[in-house]
Design an enzyme around this catalytic site. Structure first.
Site, PDB file in Angstrom:
ATOM      1  N   ALA A  35      -5.455   1.505  -0.952  1.00  9.37           N
ATOM      2  CA  ALA A  35      -4.651   0.304  -0.668  1.00  9.37           C
ATOM      3  C   ALA A  35      -3.941   0.340   0.680  1.00  9.37           C
ATOM      4  CB  ALA A  35      -3.634   0.055  -1.791  1.00  9.37           C
ATOM      5  N   GLY A  37      -5.299  -0.726   3.378  1.00  6.63           N
ATOM      6  CA  GLY A  37      -5.709  -1.940   4.078  1.00  6.63           C
ATOM      7  C   GLY A  37      -7.067  -1.835   4.740  1.00  6.63           C
ATOM      8  N   LYS A  38      -7.938  -0.982   4.222  1.00  5.83           N
ATOM      9  CA  LYS A  38      -9.252  -0.768   4.833  1.00  5.83           C
ATOM     10  C   LYS A  38     -10.118  -2.021   4.811  1.00  5.83           C
ATOM     11  CE  LYS A  38     -10.155   2.594   2.121  1.00  5.83           C
ATOM     12  NZ  LYS A  38      -8.815   2.512   1.488  1.00  5.83           N
ATOM     13  N   SER A  39     -10.154  -2.695   3.672  1.00  8.61           N
ATOM     14  CA  SER A  39     -10.986  -3.905   3.571  1.00  8.61           C
ATOM     15  C   SER A  39     -10.500  -4.994   4.518  1.00  8.61           C
ATOM     16  CB  SER A  39     -10.985  -4.427   2.131  1.00  8.61           C
ATOM     17  OG  SER A  39     -11.543  -3.479   1.252  1.00  8.61           O
ATOM     18  N   TYR A  88     -10.140   6.839 -14.152  1.00  9.11           N
ATOM     19  CA  TYR A  88      -8.687   6.713 -14.094  1.00  9.11           C
ATOM     20  C   TYR A  88      -8.049   6.883 -15.478  1.00  9.11           C
ATOM     21  CZ  TYR A  88      -8.583   5.184  -9.202  1.00  9.11           C
ATOM     22  OH  TYR A  88      -8.673   5.130  -7.827  1.00  9.11           O
ATOM     23  N   GLU A 129     -16.918   2.146   5.491  1.00 14.65           N
ATOM     24  CA  GLU A 129     -15.650   2.241   4.774  1.00 14.65           C
ATOM     25  C   GLU A 129     -15.675   3.538   3.967  1.00 14.65           C
ATOM     26  OE1 GLU A 129     -12.801  -0.328   1.731  1.00 14.65           O
ATOM     27  OE2 GLU A 129     -14.853  -0.977   2.096  1.00 14.65           O
ATOM     28  N   LEU A 191      -0.923  -1.689  -3.393  1.00 13.57           N
ATOM     29  CA  LEU A 191      -1.731  -1.491  -4.590  1.00 13.57           C
ATOM     30  C   LEU A 191      -1.232  -2.366  -5.734  1.00 13.57           C
ATOM     31  CD1 LEU A 191      -3.011   1.861  -6.008  1.00 13.57           C
ATOM     32  CD2 LEU A 191      -1.605   0.415  -7.471  1.00 13.57           C
TER      33      LEU A 191
END
Length: 265
Positions: A35, A37-39, A88, A129, A191
């Protein structure tokens, strides 16, 4: 007889030319915490550098594992399992399975041949990515240290990971890394805002652990890396603590820094 010898020679020349072109491509991965901010960052780059190619993380594959033993009928669909959710929910049971599949999917992406239009460009830049390297040195390593991977699983993971890196060699090599940096607190805030269903159980402590792994690998250079070409790889650190999606000046600054970094590789 002449035509029989000419054709293979032409094919060989064509293959070599294609290989030479591919060797000139600059390959980079975008690394950073969950989360961070890669996208959003990849969208920013793709809008600016439209001649570059971008490969996003195969999230949907991890969320939809289709059973191969299912007998299809006209009235039903194959069952799907969300491997990310399973990992998870029960990391001790599913971490090795997930890391095996996630790394395999990253290898598939990184070894994909480039398209002819890309090969014809004067400047060839390919952005991933994350990568097969962060799969090991960030995520698998963290799961091992948290005892979600046992000693045997960690040993096996490193064994086949090293073999595949050596086997694919240049096809999975990187020329540079773009490290998106933000505090674990900021990542946790983002996130919670994006509210991805699989991440409901994630705690700040896990993001802090991932942050420390990134720092050790990419900033402090204290992570023990097994591959010579990765030990001194150029790293561009970009502070993305502040919002850059809705701030054109901040976005332009990031674009300019990436452009200069790529030009220097």
């Amino acid at each position: 007889m002449k035509s029989q010898t000419t054709k293979p020679l032409q094919q060989s020349i064509s293959t070599n030319l294609s290989s030479n072109k591919e060797m000139q491509v600059k390959r980079l991965s975008v690394e950073g915490n969950i989360a961070v901010g890669k996208s959003t960052f990849l969208r920013l780059l793709s809008n600016t550098f439209q001649e570059w190619s971008f490969a996003t993380e195969p999230l949907k594959k991890w969320q939809n594992i289709q059973s191969t033993s299912f007998q299809t009928t006209t009235s039903s669909k194959p069952p799907m399992d969300n491997l990310l959710q399973l990992m998870y929910d029960d990391p001790k049971r599913w971490s090795y399975t997930f890391q095996t599949f996630s790394c395999m999917s990253r290898f598939k992406i990184q070894i994909q041949p480039l398209s002819e239009p890309v090969l014809k460009q004067q400047e060839h830049v390919q952005i991933f990515e994350r990568s097969v390297y962060s799969d090991r040195y960030i995520f698998a390593k963290t799961l091992y240290e948290l005892q979600h991977l046992n000693e045997m699983e960690w040993t096996l993971y490193q064994e086949w990971h090293t073999f595949l890196i050596q086997e694919f060699s240049r096809r999975v090599a990187l020329d540079g890394i773009i490290y998106l940096w933000a505090t674990p607190e900021k990542c946790f805030e983002r996130l919670q805002r994006r509210a991805r269903k699989e991440e409901k159980t994630l705690q700040l402590q896990y993001l802090e652990k991932l942050h420390d792994q990134h720092e050790s690998w990419l900033t402090k250079k204290t992570t023990e890396v097994s591959f010579e070409n990765m030990k001194n790889i150029p790293v561009l650190l970009l502070n993305v603590e502040e919002d850059f999606e809705n701030n054109s000046a901040a976005g332009d600054e990031l674009n300019n820094r990436v452009k200069a970094f790529v030009a220097g590789l």
